[in-house]
Design a protein around this motif. Structure first.
Motif, short mmCIF file in Angstrom:
data_model
loop_
_atom_site.label_atom_id
_atom_site.label_comp_id
_atom_site.label_asym_id
_atom_site.label_seq_id
_atom_site.Cartn_x
_atom_site.Cartn_y
_atom_site.Cartn_z
N GLN A 83 0.87 -1.18 0.00
CA GLN A 83 0.00 0.00 0.00
C GLN A 83 0.90 1.23 0.00
N LEU A 84 1.18 1.75 -1.18
CA LEU A 84 2.18 2.82 -1.32
C LEU A 84 1.60 4.18 -0.98
N THR A 85 2.31 4.90 -0.13
CA THR A 85 1.97 6.29 0.18
C THR A 85 3.27 7.10 0.18
N LEU A 86 3.16 8.37 -0.12
CA LEU A 86 4.34 9.24 -0.09
C LEU A 86 4.74 9.46 1.37
N CYS A 87 5.97 9.16 1.71
CA CYS A 87 6.37 9.20 3.11
C CYS A 87 7.86 9.47 3.26
N SER A 88 8.22 9.88 4.45
CA SER A 88 9.62 10.05 4.82
C SER A 88 10.09 8.83 5.59
N LEU A 89 11.29 8.37 5.31
CA LEU A 89 11.83 7.20 6.01
C LEU A 89 12.51 7.56 7.32
N GLN A 90 12.80 8.83 7.55
CA GLN A 90 13.58 9.21 8.73
C GLN A 90 12.92 8.81 10.05
N PRO A 91 11.61 9.04 10.24
CA PRO A 91 11.00 8.60 11.51
C PRO A 91 11.12 7.10 11.73
N LEU A 92 10.95 6.32 10.67
CA LEU A 92 11.08 4.87 10.79
C LEU A 92 12.49 4.48 11.18
N LEU A 93 13.49 5.09 10.56
CA LEU A 93 14.89 4.76 10.87
C LEU A 93 15.23 5.14 12.30
N ASN A 94 14.74 6.29 12.76
CA ASN A 94 14.96 6.70 14.14
C ASN A 94 14.32 5.73 15.12
N GLU A 95 13.12 5.26 14.76
CA GLU A 95 12.41 4.31 15.63
C GLU A 95 13.16 3.00 15.74
N LEU A 96 13.64 2.49 14.61
CA LEU A 96 14.38 1.23 14.63
C LEU A 96 15.68 1.35 15.43
N TYR A 97 16.34 2.47 15.27
CA TYR A 97 17.58 2.71 16.03
C TYR A 97 17.29 2.70 17.53
N THR A 98 16.24 3.41 17.94
CA THR A 98 15.88 3.48 19.36
C THR A 98 15.49 2.11 19.90
N SER A 99 14.79 1.31 19.07
CA SER A 99 14.34 0.00 19.52
C SER A 99 15.48 -1.00 19.64
N PHE A 100 16.39 -0.99 18.68
CA PHE A 100 17.47 -1.98 18.66
C PHE A 100 18.64 -1.61 19.56
N LEU A 101 18.81 -0.33 19.85
CA LEU A 101 19.99 0.11 20.60
C LEU A 101 20.16 -0.61 21.93
N PRO A 102 19.14 -0.67 22.82
CA PRO A 102 19.35 -1.35 24.10
C PRO A 102 19.56 -2.85 23.96
N VAL A 103 18.89 -3.46 22.98
CA VAL A 103 19.04 -4.90 22.78
C VAL A 103 20.46 -5.22 22.35
N LEU A 104 20.99 -4.47 21.41
CA LEU A 104 22.35 -4.70 20.92
C LEU A 104 23.39 -4.33 21.97
N HIS A 105 23.09 -3.27 22.73
CA HIS A 105 24.01 -2.88 23.81
C HIS A 105 24.18 -4.03 24.81
N ALA A 106 23.06 -4.73 25.11
CA ALA A 106 23.14 -5.86 26.04
C ALA A 106 23.97 -7.00 25.46
N GLN A 107 24.07 -7.05 24.13
CA GLN A 107 24.88 -8.08 23.47
C GLN A 107 26.30 -7.58 23.18
N HIS A 108 26.63 -6.39 23.69
CA HIS A 108 27.95 -5.78 23.48
C HIS A 108 28.23 -5.52 22.00
N ILE A 109 27.18 -5.11 21.30
CA ILE A 109 27.30 -4.75 19.88
C ILE A 109 26.92 -3.28 19.73
N ALA A 110 27.77 -2.51 19.08
CA ALA A 110 27.50 -1.09 18.87
C ALA A 110 26.61 -0.89 17.65
N LEU A 111 25.67 0.05 17.75
CA LEU A 111 24.78 0.36 16.63
C LEU A 111 24.93 1.82 16.26
N TYR A 112 25.12 2.09 14.97
CA TYR A 112 25.27 3.46 14.48
C TYR A 112 24.18 3.74 13.44
#
Length: 223
Positions: free
Chosen positions: A67-96
């Motif tokens: 279902q295509l709509t015109l959108c910005s990817l930045q909010p999605l990328l920020n959300e994924l970063y925020t969600s994965f950061l603590p999980v990866l930190h617990a695994q001693h993996i850095a996320l950029y």
């Protein structure tokens, strides 16, 4: 009134997925409360089994037209970063996270793009050792494409593995279903995009998604 089996199956799949997501969230809460569970192989296997079931449930769903709509990817990328950061930190993996300024909008199904990136990030995490690094980036190229990439410093793959990595049910991980990258490929193809990988054994992997940027009215008229 006739019964729409396709809609019924989709609804059932959605409800099952919701229940599995709740179970997965509760397991994560237990792991945070009782740290020793992270070292329990049975607990880890339960989490992996849940993840595999969710991938199987989602595989057919990606065959639908997005279902295509015109959108910005930045909010999605920020959300994924925020969600994965603590999980990866617990695994001693850095996320950029690297997002180019003035990233153009695209026509996309954000729920499917989100699923594709989650699969790539999970794969990168599974391939990364302690002290590893994962980079999620977004930019645009000179050919009217958004370029999304997930890179890791993990085990990498041989050319032979790369030749088959996007095929359904092909996996080089112990206990893997071989559906994660096939799902990503299906999603990207449905967006008229392109998925590729660069990898070397021992030097990590970089998965790249190209998604078309819609032409402006001026550009369309010039064609």
């Amino acid at each position: 009134m006739t019964y729409d089996s396709t809609r019924g199956n989709a609804s059932l799949r959605h409800e099952i997925n919701n229940s599995l997501t709740l179970i997965s969230s509760r397991l994560q809460l237990l792991a945070a409360r009782y740290v020793f569970l992270k070292e329990d192989s049975d607990f880890t296997e339960i989490q992996n089994d849940l993840s595999d079931i969710q991938r199987l449930l989602n595989y057919d769903r990606t065959a639908r037209q997005p279902q295509l709509t015109l959108c910005s990817l930045q909010p999605l990328l920020n959300e994924l970063y925020t969600s994965f950061l603590p999980v990866l930190h617990a695994q001693h993996i850095a996320l950029y996270l690297h997002i180019a300024p003035n990233l153009p909008a695209i026509r996309a199904d954000l729920s499917l793009i989100r699923q594709a990136l989650i699969n790539l990030l999970k794969n990168a995490a599974e391939a990364s050792p302690d002290g590893g690094q994962i980079t999620l980036s977004a930019s645009s190229d000179d050919c009217n494409h958004i370029v999304l990439s997930v890179s890791d410093t993990g085990n990498g793959m041989t050319p032979e593995q790369q030749a088959h990595i996007f095929e359904p049910f092909v996996s080089y991980k112990t206990g893997g279903t071989g559906l994660g990258l096939a799902i990503v490929q299906s999603i990207v193809s449905a967006h008229h995009g392109h998925l590729s990988v660069k990898s070397l054994p021992g030097s990590g992997s970089s998965f790249c998604i190209l998604l078309p940027i819609p032409l402006s009215p001026v550009e369309k008229s010039a064609q």
